[in-house]
Design a protein around this motif. Structure first.
Motif: not given
Lengths: 96, 361
Positions: B203-210
């Motif tokens: 979830d952290q990685l997905a949020a950071a990507e955006l």
């Protein structure tokens, strides 16, 4: 801004200059000009080298295009503009 | 000099002047067995190494560590390097950087500063660094900017600061950075020891990507952002730099010469030392630098793959650390027969409690 400069009549247009912390140099090991910048090393081709030598904050894009047209028949002002835009994206030159 | 593997002159040298550091970051890529002051090369030897590096083609020198400001001869080494015509970069925590010290380095020929930042605020930054470090970042960035040097801010991302990505981008802007590197932790040295504690959630990685995608567009032309992804969840491995022994040399504080800063992890490699052999001979003729040049060494998986020229089989150090074979396909690759190793690590429950970086006993 660059399009207006290329029309070349009303104003001298933007003047590109090599950013602080970037240096055009010559490498004696590879026998080639090199651009040393925070992220690494670029090896510019002869046209790019000639453009960068004129990126002193004094020459406008229009003037650079005119000066190089005398030396390189095939060089179009649009090519110089797109080269400078790419160099600006790499933080090698900036517009003043 | 010619080389049977087609080696060309190196472009850059990372001079790890010391392993000593005022910070204790648990994500440090330095080896667990940190070298001590008495093992470090002396000034004369470093000068000789820098001269040799320039002679074989090095155009850029990164003074790194540990904390390179811990070396009293830093200005002298910078002056020597700049005098050779090479570009000088300082990779620093900012601790110990006073106005007078920076001025001495600028006068010596320093061209660029990379400043590490641990968190977007003092509470997190100081906790990750294991010392009161955060306010030094603000002071150091201000000094660098006022000295007129380009400033890069480097942040290592992990589970403890991933939620701060947006705030870290804002902080780098406030610091006046020309460039921000947001690098997910790569697992070597101390970071490997702390992998379970550091590994971000999906979830952290997905949020950071955006957030990063948005910032790339918003800050285009103002602040350059380089985002280094977390490789374990990926389908393809990260490349082995520009290829093993292709462009870069790293010299450790004791003079050990490595193809990359992590290469001491490969215990099967016969690393050589500038105290015993010249840099040029090590670059062109050593077994360590020739080991993974070209593609003869590759597994069938890599040699038959279209991407071998893009990623060079992935990271040799990671292949060794996760499979025990430095010539194996990087197990991050979905084609690797060892991909299950990475999937198991990703599926493990995450531990807490970072082991802080500290000198060997």
């Amino acid at each position: 801004m660059t399009a207006e400069a290329l029309s070349g009549t009303a104003s001298p247009g933007p003047r590109p200059r090599i950013r602080r912390g970037v240096r055009l140099s010559y490498d004696k090991v590879r026998n080639t000009p090199v651009v040393l910048h925070p992220e690494g090393v670029l090896i510019p081709n002869p046209t790019a080298t000639a453009v960068l030598e004129l990126c002193d904050g004094e020459h406008s894009l229009t003037e650079i295009a005119r000066l190089l047209a005398d030396r390189y028949d095939a060089v179009q002002p649009e090519q110089i503009r797109s080269l400078l835009d790419r160099l600006a994206d790499k933080q090698v030159v900036e517009w003043t | 000099m010619t080389n049977p593997k087609g080696a060309v002159p190196p472009l850059s040298l990372t001079a790890e002047l010391t392993h000593r550091c005022p910070l204790h970051c648990g994500y440090c890529s330095n080896p667990i067995e940190l070298l001590t002051r008495d093992q470090e090369l002396d000034t004369a030897t470093w000068r000789e190494v820098l001269t040799q590096a320039h002679d074989i083609g090095v155009l850029q020198v990164h003074f790194s560590g540990g904390e390179p400001l811990g070396r009293k001869d830093l200005a002298e080494l910078i002056e020597h390097t700049a005098g050779l015509g090479a570009y000088v970069n300082l990779v620093t925590s900012g601790l110990g950087l006073t106005e007078a010290r920076l001025q001495s380095l600028v006068d010596a020929g320093l061209n660029h500063v990379q400043l590490s930042v641990q968190g977007a605020d003092a509470a997190i930054g100081d906790r990750i660094a294991g010392t009161r470090a955060h306010h030094h970042k603000i002071i150091a960035a201000d000094l660098v900017r006022r000295a007129g040097l380009p400033l890069s801010v480097n942040v290592v991302l992990h589970r403890e600061n991933h939620h701060q990505v947006a705030a870290l981008i804002d902080f780098a802007e406030e610091l006046g950075a020309d460039r921000l590197e947001l690098a997910n932790t790569q697992y070597y040295g101390w970071a490997l020891r702390n992998r379970s504690q550091l590994m971000p959630t999906a979830d952290q990685l997905a949020a950071a990507e955006l957030i990063v995608q948005d910032a790339l567009v918003r800050l285009k032309g103002k602040m350059q952002i380089v985002y280094v992804i977390a490789d374990y969840p990926e389908k393809f491995p990260k490349p082995c730099t520009y290829g093993w022994g292709a462009r870069q040399i790293t010299v450790a504080p004791d003079g050990t010469v490595m193809p990359c800063p992590a290469a001491s992890a490969i215990s099967t490699l016969q690393l050589e030392n500038v105290r015993e052999r010249s840099l040029g001979e090590i670059w062109y003729d050593s077994s360590s630098f020739n080991a993974y040049r070209g593609d003869d060494w590759m597994s069938d998986t890599c040699r038959s793959c279209d991407r071998r020229e893009l990623d060079f089989g992935g990271c040799r150090c990671q292949a060794f650390l996760l499979t025990g074979d430095a010539a194996a396909t990087d197990p991050v690759c979905h084609k690797s027969p060892d991909r299950g190793v990475v999937d198991l690590i990703l599926a493990e429950p995450r531990r807490t409690g970072l082991v802080m970086r500290s000198p060997s006993r």
